[in-house]
Scaffold this motif. Structure first.
Motif, PDB file in Angstrom:
ATOM      1  N   ASP A   1       0.712  -1.182  -0.036  1.00  0.00           N
ATOM      2  CA  ASP A   1       0.011  -0.018  -0.049  1.00  0.00           C
ATOM      3  C   ASP A   1       0.898   1.370  -0.108  1.00  0.00           C
ATOM      4  O   ASP A   1       2.060   1.227  -0.373  1.00  0.00           O
ATOM      5  N   LYS A   2       0.393   2.364   0.232  1.00  0.00           N
ATOM      6  CA  LYS A   2       0.985   3.507   0.394  1.00  0.00           C
ATOM      7  C   LYS A   2       2.243   3.553   1.331  1.00  0.00           C
ATOM      8  O   LYS A   2       3.423   4.038   0.933  1.00  0.00           O
ATOM      9  N   GLN A   3       2.119   2.954   2.180  1.00  0.00           N
ATOM     10  CA  GLN A   3       3.408   2.710   3.346  1.00  0.00           C
ATOM     11  C   GLN A   3       4.404   1.843   3.023  1.00  0.00           C
ATOM     12  O   GLN A   3       5.186   1.484   3.771  1.00  0.00           O
ATOM     13  N   GLY A   4       4.062   1.091   1.818  1.00  0.00           N
ATOM     14  CA  GLY A   4       5.100   0.088   1.419  1.00  0.00           C
ATOM     15  C   GLY A   4       4.751  -1.352   1.676  1.00  0.00           C
ATOM     16  O   GLY A   4       3.526  -1.660   1.395  1.00  0.00           O
ATOM     17  N   ALA A   5       5.583  -2.410   1.594  1.00  0.00           N
ATOM     18  CA  ALA A   5       5.205  -3.679   1.770  1.00  0.00           C
ATOM     19  C   ALA A   5       4.794  -4.128   3.391  1.00  0.00           C
ATOM     20  O   ALA A   5       5.328  -3.556   4.198  1.00  0.00           O
ATOM     21  N   TYR A   6       3.881  -5.277   3.338  1.00  0.00           N
ATOM     22  CA  TYR A   6       3.727  -5.906   4.610  1.00  0.00           C
ATOM     23  C   TYR A   6       3.460  -7.080   4.409  1.00  0.00           C
ATOM     24  O   TYR A   6       2.728  -7.617   3.239  1.00  0.00           O
ATOM     25  N   PRO A   7       3.366  -8.260   5.410  1.00  0.00           N
ATOM     26  CA  PRO A   7       3.186  -9.474   5.138  1.00  0.00           C
ATOM     27  C   PRO A   7       1.431  -9.611   5.194  1.00  0.00           C
ATOM     28  O   PRO A   7       0.945  -9.252   5.945  1.00  0.00           O
ATOM     29  N   LEU A   8       1.063 -10.509   4.233  1.00  0.00           N
ATOM     30  CA  LEU A   8      -0.325 -11.091   4.215  1.00  0.00           C
ATOM     31  C   LEU A   8      -0.273 -12.410   5.181  1.00  0.00           C
ATOM     32  O   LEU A   8       0.597 -12.952   5.517  1.00  0.00           O
ATOM     33  N   THR A   9      -1.694 -12.460   5.885  1.00  0.00           N
ATOM     34  CA  THR A   9      -1.879 -13.397   6.757  1.00  0.00           C
ATOM     35  C   THR A   9      -1.996 -14.850   5.822  1.00  0.00           C
ATOM     36  O   THR A   9      -2.836 -14.871   4.914  1.00  0.00           O
ATOM     37  N   VAL A  10      -1.305 -15.875   6.017  1.00  0.00           N
ATOM     38  CA  VAL A  10      -1.634 -16.951   5.348  1.00  0.00           C
ATOM     39  C   VAL A  10      -2.049 -18.146   6.071  1.00  0.00           C
ATOM     40  O   VAL A  10      -1.508 -18.501   7.120  1.00  0.00           O
ATOM     41  N   PRO A  11      -3.224 -18.602   6.112  1.00  0.00           N
ATOM     42  CA  PRO A  11      -3.856 -19.947   6.918  1.00  0.00           C
ATOM     43  C   PRO A  11      -2.877 -20.834   7.293  1.00  0.00           C
ATOM     44  O   PRO A  11      -2.882 -21.170   8.544  1.00  0.00           O
ATOM     45  N   GLU A  12      -2.306 -21.363   6.455  1.00  0.00           N
ATOM     46  CA  GLU A  12      -1.227 -22.305   6.618  1.00  0.00           C
ATOM     47  C   GLU A  12       0.039 -21.870   7.515  1.00  0.00           C
ATOM     48  O   GLU A  12       0.830 -22.649   7.998  1.00  0.00           O
ATOM     49  N   GLY A  13       0.281 -20.566   7.687  1.00  0.00           N
ATOM     50  CA  GLY A  13       1.358 -20.059   8.393  1.00  0.00           C
ATOM     51  C   GLY A  13       2.512 -19.314   7.350  1.00  0.00           C
ATOM     52  O   GLY A  13       3.353 -18.419   7.865  1.00  0.00           O
ATOM     53  N   SER A  14       2.682 -19.963   6.079  1.00  0.00           N
ATOM     54  CA  SER A  14       3.635 -19.623   5.315  1.00  0.00           C
ATOM     55  C   SER A  14       3.186 -20.123   3.959  1.00  0.00           C
ATOM     56  O   SER A  14       2.593 -20.991   3.621  1.00  0.00           O
ATOM     57  N   ALA A  15       3.811 -19.329   2.764  1.00  0.00           N
ATOM     58  CA  ALA A  15       3.754 -19.893   1.444  1.00  0.00           C
ATOM     59  C   ALA A  15       4.178 -21.404   1.495  1.00  0.00           C
ATOM     60  O   ALA A  15       3.596 -22.605   0.715  1.00  0.00           O
ATOM     61  N   ALA A  16       5.369 -21.568   2.023  1.00  0.00           N
ATOM     62  CA  ALA A  16       6.111 -23.031   2.061  1.00  0.00           C
ATOM     63  C   ALA A  16       5.182 -23.866   2.855  1.00  0.00           C
ATOM     64  O   ALA A  16       5.157 -25.146   2.372  1.00  0.00           O
ATOM     65  N   ALA A  17       4.645 -23.588   3.921  1.00  0.00           N
ATOM     66  CA  ALA A  17       3.645 -24.523   4.555  1.00  0.00           C
ATOM     67  C   ALA A  17       2.383 -24.948   3.845  1.00  0.00           C
ATOM     68  O   ALA A  17       1.978 -25.983   3.724  1.00  0.00           O
TER      69      ALA A  17
END
Lengths: 230, 230
Positions: A117-133
């Motif tokens: 967003d305007k303030q830059g990047a931020y982590p999204l919430t992933v139900p599994e905990g991470s993309a890798a999970a």
């Protein structure tokens, strides 16, 4: 005991497939692995675009002809190690559709689930905990690891940059697979593959990319991460 | 533009208070800031224990007499910069109780909300997103930043270690406060304070400590983090 004392396998003969190999990160990794002498299958939704990327990268200095080929994403699964470098938006759908092709393979997820967003990047919430999970959940027959989250796509793709001054944090519950991915990271000049924990600790490694983006903005840099005392 | 081109304020005259200053991290930071010539008020639930820690650290080589004093946690709030180094379990309760004393002050949260089991460390879920965001929520009148998450308590406390080979990621929405904390980190030999984003990006920096613990276990090291290309 230190980094050099933990023996790693020989990754010299491994072939590499890259899902999303025409994006910035995938393209940069394809180039570096070809430079290191690996056969690389660049995958994309569009086989034509993948072939074009393979041709372009093949013309860069130091790349041996014939190492890089382009294919659809399914075709890129026919490799010893398959790197997932697709945008987060299509991550789950693509992996679910390729589960049969990826069965038994070492999969390396390098996807960072981030919002902007305007303030830059931020982590999204992933139900599994991470993309890798999420990948591990969708690919129960594969040997899922996570790595290459923080490597600057700009530096990877720059043929003037001879050495990447960065460590690659490698995560995985399958120790043997993680060790091979560590060794593979070490094939890129300047990089070390450092074992950094199990997949349950992948979320913060992915999310840290938001901080590196903030640092890049502030200092006009292409930063990487080194682990000290190692 | 790079790291050195971003001007930082002079942190030379700042006094430092440390909540939880008798724990490993707080104690190590107290020692290093005293070494750098800062007045340090070590806080603890037990003023007696804090006084004992201050006396012990004052006897270490290089520490000027009179810089370190021990006090209750409330007394440690009477400083220009107050570092929160308490265990995660008591974090919310302590900060809520000290909100009046901390009003108007620069607060540096360095708490890592981690759990531990047989497989090692893992990040705990924090409703506010991070310990630092929780601090900001509980201390609306304070200037909350986050930093010093990854510094090895073992190396900090070791008087044989002359230089800490590590960067400190500093987070904060108050740019002026963050810059002062960066400058303060730079007072410790070997450290740089690198601006690494807003408080909404503090969660993954705290959680990354679980990965550093995994790395330490694997390689028998006391690792830190450096930002490259900076």
């Amino acid at each position: 005991m230190g980094f050099d004392d933990v023996a790693l396998p020989d990754a010299g003969g491994l072939s590499v497939g890259i899902l999303g190999g025409t994006g910035p990160q995938g393209r940069g990794l394809a180039y570096r692995f070809a430079l290191a002498g690996h056969t690389v299958r660049i995958g994309s939704r569009s086989a034509e675009r993948a072939e074009a990327t393979a041709r372009t990268l093949s013309e860069l200095p130091g790349v041996t002809e014939g190492l890089l080929t382009g294919t659809g994403n399914a075709g890129a699964c026919a490799a010893d190690v398959v790197i997932v470098a697709v945008p987060w938006e299509g991550h789950a759908e693509l992996l679910a559709s390729l589960a049969p092709e990826l069965a038994g393979r070492i999969v390396v997820d390098c996807v960072n689930p981030l919002g902007f967003d305007k303030q830059g990047a931020y982590p999204l919430t992933v139900p599994e905990g991470s993309a890798a999970a999420q990948a591990a959940h969708l690919l129960p027959e594969s040997r899922v690891t996570a790595a290459f989250h923080h490597v600057s796509a700009v530096l990877l793709a720059d043929s003037e940059v001879a050495s990447l001054d960065t460590d690659v944090l490698v995560l995985g519950d399958d120790r043997e697979a993680a060790a091979l991915v560590q060794a593979l990271a070490g094939r890129i000049t300047g990089m070390r593959g450092v074992y950094a924990g199990r997949l349950r600790n992948a979320g913060q490694v992915e999310a840290l990319t938001a901080n590196l983006i903030a640092i890049n903005r502030r200092y006009k840099a292409h930063v990487g991460v080194r682990v000290t005392d190692l």
